[in-house]
Design a protein around this motif. Structure first.
Motif, short mmCIF file in Angstrom:
data_model
loop_
_atom_site.label_atom_id
_atom_site.label_comp_id
_atom_site.label_asym_id
_atom_site.label_seq_id
_atom_site.Cartn_x
_atom_site.Cartn_y
_atom_site.Cartn_z
N SER A 1 0.82 -1.21 0.00
CA SER A 1 0.00 0.00 0.00
C SER A 1 0.86 1.27 0.00
CB SER A 1 -0.96 -0.01 1.19
OG SER A 1 -1.92 -1.05 1.05
N ASP B 1 5.48 -1.34 5.44
CA ASP B 1 4.36 -0.93 4.59
C ASP B 1 3.44 -0.18 5.56
OD1 ASP B 1 1.99 -0.60 3.21
OD2 ASP B 1 1.90 -2.65 2.45
N GLN C 1 0.13 -1.37 6.85
CA GLN C 1 0.11 -2.59 7.65
C GLN C 1 0.35 -2.27 9.13
OE1 GLN C 1 -0.51 -5.80 6.60
NE2 GLN C 1 -0.93 -4.97 4.56
N SER D 1 3.01 -1.87 10.83
CA SER D 1 3.96 -2.81 11.43
C SER D 1 5.34 -2.63 10.83
CB SER D 1 3.49 -4.26 11.22
OG SER D 1 3.51 -4.58 9.84
N ASP E 1 8.11 -5.30 9.47
CA ASP E 1 8.32 -6.70 9.15
C ASP E 1 9.81 -6.98 8.99
OD1 ASP E 1 5.60 -6.78 9.11
OD2 ASP E 1 5.40 -7.20 6.98
N LYS F 1 6.22 -10.39 11.15
CA LYS F 1 6.06 -9.13 11.86
C LYS F 1 6.90 -9.15 13.13
CE LYS F 1 1.42 -8.02 10.21
NZ LYS F 1 1.92 -7.09 9.19
N THR G 1 4.32 -3.96 15.93
CA THR G 1 3.04 -3.46 15.46
C THR G 1 2.70 -2.16 16.20
OG1 THR G 1 1.84 -4.82 17.07
CG2 THR G 1 2.14 -5.74 14.86
#
Length: 296
Positions: free
Chosen positions: A148, A166, A169, A171, A173, A189, A192
């Motif tokens: 995104s 991202d 998201q 988060s 990763d 992940k 977060t």
């Protein structure tokens, strides 16, 4: 620690700071007043390279000048001749996508990802972007799709882990990373964030392997241990809209932080007039890993 303004003239959407150790200057971009900037902290001089399309990030080039990910192309910049030369193009199937954040790995490959047009500025197009790698032979490989807002990147001090954001998201990763081939695998992940308060944006890493993550809308950069998920400290800024960060200075002990004034009302801009400026944080007691040059 001490937070001060490094570049007082605000941009519209300053992003992607990168310390050029060869010239002891700070490189960064403005996505909405499209330009690449090169700032000398000793003299205070700033060289502005105007662009016809939106630049997402910039890195130094080992052979001289810089390389920018802008619009849907990777291009070299010659600051002396003011020449922009296309090296490669991406997203032929999605020509309205634009590059966002990126940086180079220790082998000199340039990683940068795209997002749907205008998605950074409030009109989200979920899953329209991708993460690309410009190899030193100037071939481009797509590493991820369905992205995104492709954002922050960092590698662990031993280059065995690649960290990636991202933003939508919410988060950070991690991937196992093969530096010899530039291949990320085993995505998972490691951190977060609460979508209601914080959007993870750009990030960098220190020599201890801790991540420094700019949190858009919460006005802070947080230092986090990615192995445990523990927040070690938070640095607050006089704007809610911080976008990215990097370590710089001759000893890589200054944290430079960019910011934006996009989507701020007149009242918000009045309350936070330093939005869009570039900040510096000193007396942190840590050093960063040096930013890498593109070797192609």
């Amino acid at each position: 620690m001490s937070v001060t303004v490094a570049i007082a003239e605000p941009g519209q959407h300053t992003e992607g700071p990168h310390w050029d150790h060869r010239t002891n200057t700070l490189l960064y971009v403005d996505l909405l007043d499209p330009c690449v900037c090169r700032w000398d902290p000793v003299t205070g001089e700033r060289d502005t390279f105007k662009m016809a399309c939106s630049p997402g990030c910039v890195v130094p080039r080992e052979s001289g000048g810089a390389v920018v990910a802008a619009g849907t192309r990777f291009a070299s910049i010659d600051f002396r001749t003011r020449r922009l030369t296309t090296l490669a193009e991406v997203n032929h199937d999605k020509p309205t996508n634009i590059f966002n954040d990126g940086k180079c790995d220790a082998a000199g490959r340039f990683w940068s990802g795209t997002m749907g047009k205008d998605s950074a500025f409030g009109k989200f197009e979920f899953g329209a972007g991708s993460l690309f790698c410009l190899h030193t032979d100037r071939t481009v490989k797509k590493a991820l799709g369905g992205v995104s807002i492709s954002n922050g990147l960092a590698w662990s001090p031993d280059n065995s882990v690649m960290y990636y954001i991202d933003s939508l998201q919410f988060s950070v990763d991690a991937f196992d990373y093969d530096l010899s081939t530039g291949t990320p695998t085993n995505r998972r992940k490691v951190l977060t964030f609460d979508p209601a308060t914080s959007v993870p944006d750009g990030m960098t890493i220190d020599t201890d392997g801790n991540l420094w993550i700019a949190l858009l809308n919460s006005g802070q950069v947080v230092q986090v241990d990615p192995n445990t998920g523990t927040q070690l400290r938070a640095v607050k800024f006089p704007t809610d809209r911080v976008t990215s960060c990097c370590f710089g200075g001759p000893d890589l002990d200054v944290l430079y932080v960019t910011s934006t004034r996009v989507n701020m009302s007149a009242e918000q801009t009045l309350q936070q007039p330093l939005s869009g400026c570039v900040f510096q944080v000193t007396e942190l007691g840590v050093r960063g890993s040096p930013g890498m040059d593109f070797r192609g």
